[in-house]
Design a protein around this motif. Sequence first.
Motif, PDB file in Angstrom:
ATOM      1  N   UNK A 242       0.825  -1.206   0.000  1.00 20.14           N
ATOM      2  CA  UNK A 242       0.000   0.000   0.000  1.00 20.14           C
ATOM      3  C   UNK A 242       0.864   1.263   0.000  1.00 20.14           C
ATOM      4  N   UNK A 243       1.922   1.263   0.789  1.00 25.38           N
ATOM      5  CA  UNK A 243       2.808   2.428   0.829  1.00 25.38           C
ATOM      6  C   UNK A 243       3.519   2.631  -0.508  1.00 25.38           C
ATOM      7  N   UNK A 244       3.918   1.540  -1.136  1.00 25.08           N
ATOM      8  CA  UNK A 244       4.638   1.647  -2.403  1.00 25.08           C
ATOM      9  C   UNK A 244       3.777   2.332  -3.471  1.00 25.08           C
ATOM     10  N   UNK A 245       2.478   2.031  -3.482  1.00 22.01           N
ATOM     11  CA  UNK A 245       1.593   2.588  -4.505  1.00 22.01           C
ATOM     12  C   UNK A 245       0.981   3.923  -4.101  1.00 22.01           C
ATOM     13  N   UNK A 246       1.194   4.344  -2.868  1.00 24.38           N
ATOM     14  CA  UNK A 246       0.543   5.568  -2.376  1.00 24.38           C
ATOM     15  C   UNK A 246       0.893   6.812  -3.197  1.00 24.38           C
ATOM     16  N   UNK A 247       2.165   7.061  -3.571  1.00 21.73           N
ATOM     17  CA  UNK A 247       2.458   8.274  -4.350  1.00 21.73           C
ATOM     18  C   UNK A 247       1.727   8.328  -5.676  1.00 21.73           C
ATOM     19  N   UNK A 248       1.639   7.202  -6.385  1.00 16.17           N
ATOM     20  CA  UNK A 248       0.991   7.215  -7.696  1.00 16.17           C
ATOM     21  C   UNK A 248      -0.521   7.309  -7.580  1.00 16.17           C
ATOM     22  N   UNK A 249      -1.103   6.747  -6.519  1.00 14.16           N
ATOM     23  CA  UNK A 249      -2.559   6.754  -6.390  1.00 14.16           C
ATOM     24  C   UNK A 249      -3.097   8.016  -5.729  1.00 14.16           C
ATOM     25  N   UNK A 250      -2.422   8.491  -4.695  1.00 13.88           N
ATOM     26  CA  UNK A 250      -2.963   9.624  -3.922  1.00 13.88           C
ATOM     27  C   UNK A 250      -2.264  10.938  -4.221  1.00 13.88           C
ATOM     28  N   UNK A 251      -1.007  10.876  -4.663  1.00  7.97           N
ATOM     29  CA  UNK A 251      -0.253  12.107  -4.885  1.00  7.97           C
ATOM     30  C   UNK A 251       0.057  12.330  -6.360  1.00  7.97           C
ATOM     31  N   UNK A 252      -0.505  11.501  -7.215  1.00 12.64           N
ATOM     32  CA  UNK A 252      -0.332  11.628  -8.667  1.00 12.64           C
ATOM     33  C   UNK A 252       1.143  11.714  -9.048  1.00 12.64           C
ATOM     34  N   UNK A 253       1.975  10.918  -8.385  1.00  9.91           N
ATOM     35  CA  UNK A 253       3.404  10.905  -8.680  1.00  9.91           C
ATOM     36  C   UNK A 253       3.832   9.457  -8.878  1.00  9.91           C
ATOM     37  N   UNK A 254       3.752   8.991 -10.118  1.00  9.81           N
ATOM     38  CA  UNK A 254       4.082   7.598 -10.400  1.00  9.81           C
ATOM     39  C   UNK A 254       5.553   7.305 -10.465  1.00  9.81           C
ATOM     40  N   UNK A 255       6.383   8.329 -10.325  1.00 11.49           N
ATOM     41  CA  UNK A 255       7.822   8.128 -10.425  1.00 11.49           C
ATOM     42  C   UNK A 255       8.466   7.759  -9.090  1.00 11.49           C
ATOM     43  N   UNK A 256       7.705   7.891  -7.993  1.00 10.45           N
ATOM     44  CA  UNK A 256       8.259   7.694  -6.654  1.00 10.45           C
ATOM     45  C   UNK A 256       7.543   6.550  -5.951  1.00 10.45           C
ATOM     46  N   UNK A 257       8.303   5.777  -5.217  1.00 10.51           N
ATOM     47  CA  UNK A 257       7.752   4.738  -4.354  1.00 10.51           C
ATOM     48  C   UNK A 257       8.133   5.033  -2.911  1.00 10.51           C
ATOM     49  N   UNK A 258       7.242   4.709  -1.979  1.00 13.14           N
ATOM     50  CA  UNK A 258       7.566   4.770  -0.562  1.00 13.14           C
ATOM     51  C   UNK A 258       7.857   3.347  -0.107  1.00 13.14           C
ATOM     52  N   UNK A 259       8.982   3.169   0.556  1.00 12.15           N
ATOM     53  CA  UNK A 259       9.396   1.834   0.957  1.00 12.15           C
ATOM     54  C   UNK A 259       9.634   1.777   2.462  1.00 12.15           C
TER      55      UNK A 259
END
Length: 789
Positions: A242-259
């Motif tokens: 869920x954290x890994x996909x959070x930037x692309x889904x909620x922050x519209x930033x598909x270039x970054x992952x949270x790990x």
Amino acid sequence: MLALYLKIAFRNMWKYKTQSLTGIFGLAFGLACFVPALYWLRYETSYDGFYPDADRIYRVYSFDKQAGKTNDMVSGILDRKLHDQFPAMQTSTVFFIDQNDCKTEGTPYVRLLTLFTDSAFLDVFPQTIVSGDAWHPLQVANNMILTETVAVRLFGDVEKAVGQSVKSTGLTQYDPPYTVTAVIKDPPANTNLSFEAILSHEQIKMHKTFVDESGKAVWNFASLQMYAKLPPYTDVGRLAGQLRDYPSQSLANGNVEIRMLPIGDVRYRLKDEAPFTLNFIRLFVVAGILLLFSALFNFLNLHLDLFHQRMRELRLRAVNGASSGQLIGQMLFELTCAILLALLPAGYLVVAVNPVFSGLLGISMEVSQALGLFALCGAGVMLLVLLVGSVLFWRLSRLAVRPRAERKTTGQLGLQRVAVTLQLAVSILFIVAAWVVMLQMRFVNHKDLGFDRNGIIYLSGIQLFINEDVRAALLKELASIPQVGNVTDTYFTPKHSATPSDIKTDIEWPGKAQSEKSAFCVVPTDSRFAETFKVNMLQGEWLGEGGERNVVLNEEAVRAMGLEEPVGTVIRMTLNEPEEYRVVGVVKDFHLFSLRSRILPTIFFPSIYPTNSLYVRAVPGQEQEAIRRINAVLPAIDASFVDVHPVRLSEMYDRLNYSEQAGLKMFSVLAVVCLLISLFGIYAVASAATQRRRKEVAVRKVVGARVGDIIRMFFREYTVQVMLAGAVALPLAYIAMSRWLQGYAYRTDIPWWLLAGVITGVVAVVLLTVLGQVLRAANSNPAEVVKSE
């Protein structure tokens, strides 16, 4: 019965003292090498494991997919956003650690390694309170917690420290005085969170509550470390997804992952300051295991041979009514005595090498813990030896009751040869490893870095935020020293690889493809860098005074951009905001970092603000005098400069190779110890073998064999053993060391002559070891041998 067994055991140890002492001291050295290696692995993998519920504490960081780079820092606003979106992240903390120049009523200057945070820190990382507020010591802004050592140093007593004031004079000099609310135990050495003070600071609150309508602040202000303590029974894998996909889904930033990363993995997977890699430490432990097993082979081999030589004694005991169980019990008892005798010098060696090992590896090695680990390993070794010995002695007891004509020694001799071959294989492996490390060290030390590092002195410890007047006074004093030639202000420190703050991926240049995402190393510097470092300009000129919009590229940057005429080209990059810069020169590639990293495309640009990372070039031949003069003038300029230390740049690069230097010493010791164990074992076995084969040698001499023929026969057998050991060890050593060399972008090759030389050298040493025994057997009188038989 016990007294009789003891008498028999020690009488036979003395009678066969060569074999007994060889096995005992070999096992002692094997344990003495293995225990520190195992302690080192346990120590390095236990970082921050002392915190309560450490198995539920995770580091949160981000990863740029396009650049392929990790950013171990986050923005405080991300901490708040994750709180809102993920209930499991409620118990989390953000902070940063920095040096803070301070003063107290009785101390005009002290530099404290301060952890800036808020009260949430203690929810994730509870501390042991020695004195003061045990419940809410960080509840109010500017509340400060001191470690026990600092409290005693500043105020003389932990009780007196509580309630005292500490005023910042450096990083946060405009803050009101801090109030000491508690004193805690010093953090252990094996922690990633080293500090001398914990400070509740308003900056952390501002980072958490800052609002940016564009949403870019989540990534633009990444300057804090973030840890979260997860609730029990959390599905960590699901949460990580869920954290890994959070930037692309909620922050519209598909270039970054949270790990997320377990706290125990932070040191070796997220940081690069550890001098040794975890793979190297594991390799060293495996080497220790091989050495220990080599010693065990030697120990069992020698004692089994010893009991074979006492076959007549064992047979007499069987004839006089001793059962197989009694014979086995006697042999196991003697073996136990030998093991206990081996543990005594082994324990002494573990204690004796403790300070040497601790100093070499830079770790805190507790003697009590080392002895506890030694006791555990010793018990395991004893159990293993007795278990294997029980099987071997059972077969030996059955052989003792058979008629002489039915006894066969072929299996026993075969076991001895296998044991000796394995010992030699391990020795060869260690010797090759030590030689390859030495060759790589020689390659590193003689590799041209692309600039003249001799004579350059780095002033380490200057605070980033110092008064302009103080900085001007410092530069003036440095320039006035006769032994100082040039001074440059350059934000660069030798390290193994570039950090995320050194990398830019948003560089634009003419002809750049839309999809291209190259990573460039950016170095803020001044007009004096090229002269101070004596770099080689290929085109154009270095940055001049007042050229705020000029940059210099290295060769790799020109290649990455595909520029045919780089000088005069206009590029666009974002420092504070997107701006255009003109290329005024091209410099020859040189190594900013260690040889583990490839030279990156690099852009040098004029620093907008002073970096206070000062390098001084001394007049040739007067480097030591320049350091002495610098040390003399620093304290008079400003009190904080007492913590500034001139360091030779060459020493800083040498420190990057510290792990290789230490590795060379450790593998050399292992190689010498293992080879000595093998040689002593071979000597003892050769002595017993030539004694057993006296009749064979006598018969050969009677039928016409010459002394040279006998010597060649024995030498051929031992040479074959070494060659078999080399056939096993050399491919393994080549593969292992080739993989180790892959960790270097610039490395030496493993020459064929090294492998051939090691085999030749080991053959020569083995033959010299058994030469005396072989000569004695070859020159024996056949008539006396036959008569005695």
